[in-house]
Motif scaffolding. Structure first.
Motif, PDB file in Angstrom:
ATOM      1  N   GLY A 118      -6.678  24.146 -49.583  1.00 27.15           N
ATOM      2  CA  GLY A 118      -6.677  24.949 -50.802  1.00 27.15           C
ATOM      3  C   GLY A 118      -7.905  24.720 -51.651  1.00 27.15           C
ATOM      4  N   GLU A 119      -8.484  23.524 -51.539  1.00 32.75           N
ATOM      5  CA  GLU A 119      -9.652  23.190 -52.357  1.00 32.75           C
ATOM      6  C   GLU A 119     -10.959  23.278 -51.581  1.00 32.75           C
ATOM      7  OE1 GLU A 119      -8.723  19.458 -54.232  1.00 32.75           O
ATOM      8  OE2 GLU A 119      -7.414  20.433 -55.700  1.00 32.75           O
ATOM      9  N   GLY A 120     -10.905  23.816 -50.367  1.00 31.13           N
ATOM     10  CA  GLY A 120     -12.181  24.121 -49.717  1.00 31.13           C
ATOM     11  C   GLY A 120     -12.381  23.709 -48.280  1.00 31.13           C
ATOM     12  N   LEU A 121     -11.587  22.777 -47.727  1.00 30.33           N
ATOM     13  CA  LEU A 121     -11.762  22.437 -46.319  1.00 30.33           C
ATOM     14  C   LEU A 121     -11.428  23.645 -45.454  1.00 30.33           C
ATOM     15  CD1 LEU A 121     -10.407  18.827 -45.603  1.00 30.33           C
ATOM     16  CD2 LEU A 121     -12.766  19.592 -45.939  1.00 30.33           C
ATOM     17  N   ARG A 122     -12.161  23.817 -44.365  1.00 29.33           N
ATOM     18  CA  ARG A 122     -11.938  24.956 -43.501  1.00 29.33           C
ATOM     19  C   ARG A 122     -11.856  24.504 -42.036  1.00 29.33           C
ATOM     20  NH1 ARG A 122     -10.247  26.588 -47.223  1.00 29.33           N
ATOM     21  NH2 ARG A 122     -10.715  28.434 -48.470  1.00 29.33           N
ATOM     22  N   PRO A 123     -10.718  23.944 -41.639  1.00 26.13           N
ATOM     23  CA  PRO A 123     -10.540  23.605 -40.223  1.00 26.13           C
ATOM     24  C   PRO A 123     -10.438  24.874 -39.384  1.00 26.13           C
ATOM     25  CG  PRO A 123      -8.467  23.378 -41.401  1.00 26.13           C
ATOM     26  CD  PRO A 123      -9.530  23.650 -42.444  1.00 26.13           C
ATOM     27  N   GLY A 124     -10.678  24.730 -38.078  1.00 26.48           N
ATOM     28  CA  GLY A 124     -10.539  25.883 -37.208  1.00 26.48           C
ATOM     29  C   GLY A 124      -9.097  26.326 -37.094  1.00 26.48           C
ATOM     30  N   ARG A 125      -8.196  25.337 -36.999  1.00 31.20           N
ATOM     31  CA  ARG A 125      -6.757  25.584 -36.943  1.00 31.20           C
ATOM     32  C   ARG A 125      -6.059  24.506 -37.765  1.00 31.20           C
ATOM     33  NH1 ARG A 125      -6.456  25.653 -30.493  1.00 31.20           N
ATOM     34  NH2 ARG A 125      -7.912  23.949 -30.939  1.00 31.20           N
ATOM     35  N   ALA A 126      -4.840  24.794 -38.193  1.00 33.14           N
ATOM     36  CA  ALA A 126      -4.100  23.841 -39.015  1.00 33.14           C
ATOM     37  C   ALA A 126      -2.683  23.693 -38.493  1.00 33.14           C
ATOM     38  CB  ALA A 126      -4.079  24.289 -40.475  1.00 33.14           C
ATOM     39  N   MET A 127      -2.095  22.519 -38.746  1.00 36.32           N
ATOM     40  CA  MET A 127      -0.707  22.248 -38.373  1.00 36.32           C
ATOM     41  C   MET A 127      -0.011  21.585 -39.557  1.00 36.32           C
ATOM     42  SD  MET A 127      -1.411  20.744 -34.542  1.00 36.32           S
ATOM     43  CE  MET A 127      -2.890  19.888 -35.115  1.00 36.32           C
ATOM     44  N   LEU A 128       1.069  22.187 -40.024  1.00 37.16           N
ATOM     45  CA  LEU A 128       1.876  21.641 -41.108  1.00 37.16           C
ATOM     46  C   LEU A 128       3.201  21.207 -40.482  1.00 37.16           C
ATOM     47  CD1 LEU A 128       1.122  24.335 -43.838  1.00 37.16           C
ATOM     48  CD2 LEU A 128      -0.102  22.194 -43.375  1.00 37.16           C
ATOM     49  N   MET A 129       3.446  19.909 -40.433  1.00 33.13           N
ATOM     50  CA  MET A 129       4.586  19.361 -39.694  1.00 33.13           C
ATOM     51  C   MET A 129       5.600  18.719 -40.633  1.00 33.13           C
ATOM     52  SD  MET A 129       2.457  17.727 -36.484  1.00 33.13           S
ATOM     53  CE  MET A 129       0.800  17.613 -37.153  1.00 33.13           C
ATOM     54  N   GLY A 130       6.879  18.855 -40.279  1.00 29.19           N
ATOM     55  CA  GLY A 130       7.921  18.264 -41.111  1.00 29.19           C
ATOM     56  C   GLY A 130       7.921  18.800 -42.521  1.00 29.19           C
TER      57      GLY A 130
END
Length: 254
Positions: A118-130
């Motif tokens: 939200g504050e600027g990091l731009r990964p290629g893909r993301a995983m939100l777990m649990g």
């Protein structure tokens, strides 16, 4: 099995932080962030999840959040401004000079991922777990629960709703004074933070895990979200091989 590496680095406020790594240098990087009162060793290495991902040709970087694992457990309130864990993550990505990387986190790690993206990091893909939507937007109640656990730590008995949390903190040898300073630094996710997840994002959650709300609602709140279900509750899903298999399989699709 890849060698487990141990590294230390220093954040901008002078706090010494630690991360584990597995996999070949120069391979595509995946950053995985552990949950509250856990650490990189327990969350990602102990049950073989990191090894499964590294076996797919990735370098897996697993930070210990401040107050956790081998990272410093400062008792100075100045070391716990709002959003400090997201800031640490942004600084680690810069320290490692990561241009392209994937990023994921479990529970508190998911919260930290959301803030950092939200504050600027731009990964290629993301995983939100649990994680579900309520866990990201309703932190006040969860914070109050954990502060209560810390404040009543020595008097909590079996049968108390706080017993499992206290037992886990005891097992992990959590520095309660430092943890109490850290907890108020977390903040609810802003709508624009979720809107920033324009990259493919997997919501990986146990079929019996609703500790942080409904994962389906989180998928619906993301621009490019996908639900990936694994067996277990919030606590048990981390200990099952299916979590590592799901991470490796999802990353291997692209």
């Amino acid at each position: 099995m890849s060698e487990i590496e141990s590294h230390f680095w220093t954040a901008s406020d002078g706090v010494e932080l630690h991360y584990h790594a597995m996999g070949e240098e120069g391979a595509p990087t995946v950053v995985l962030i552990h949950g509250l009162f856990s650490d990189s060793l327990v969350n990602w290495i102990k049950y073989g999840h990191a090894a499964k991902v590294a076996a797919q040709g990735y370098r897996v970087v697993m930070p210990d959040l401040r107050v956790h694992g081998q990272s410093e457990k400062s008792h100075d309130p100045a070391h716990y401004p709002h959003g400090v864990l997201g800031r640490d993550l942004e600084e680690l990505v810069a320290y490692l000079k990561l241009d392209y990387y994937d990023l994921g986190g479990f529970s508190l790690g998911a919260r930290t991922t959301v803030q950092a993206v939200g504050e600027g990091l731009r990964p290629g893909r993301a995983m939100l777990m649990g994680m579900g939507l309520q866990g990201l937007t309703g932190w006040d109640a969860r914070q109050s629960f954990f502060i209560d656990v810390i404040d009543r730590f020595d008097e909590i008995k079996r049968g108390d709703p706080a017993f499992m949390a206290a037992s886990f903190m005891k097992t992990m040898k959590i520095d309660r004074a430092a943890a109490r300073l850290l907890l108020p630094s977390f903040t609810d996710a802003k709508t624009q933070w979720l809107d920033a997840f324009t990259m493919p994002t997997a919501v990986i959650c146990g079929t019996e895990d609703r500790d942080n709300g409904d994962p389906h609602a989180l998928v619906e709140a993301l621009p490019d979200g996908e639900l990936v279900e694994v067996p277990g509750t919030h606590m048990s899903s981390v200990a099952k091989p299916e979590l590592g298999e799901a991470i490796a399989a999802w990353l291997g699709r692209a």
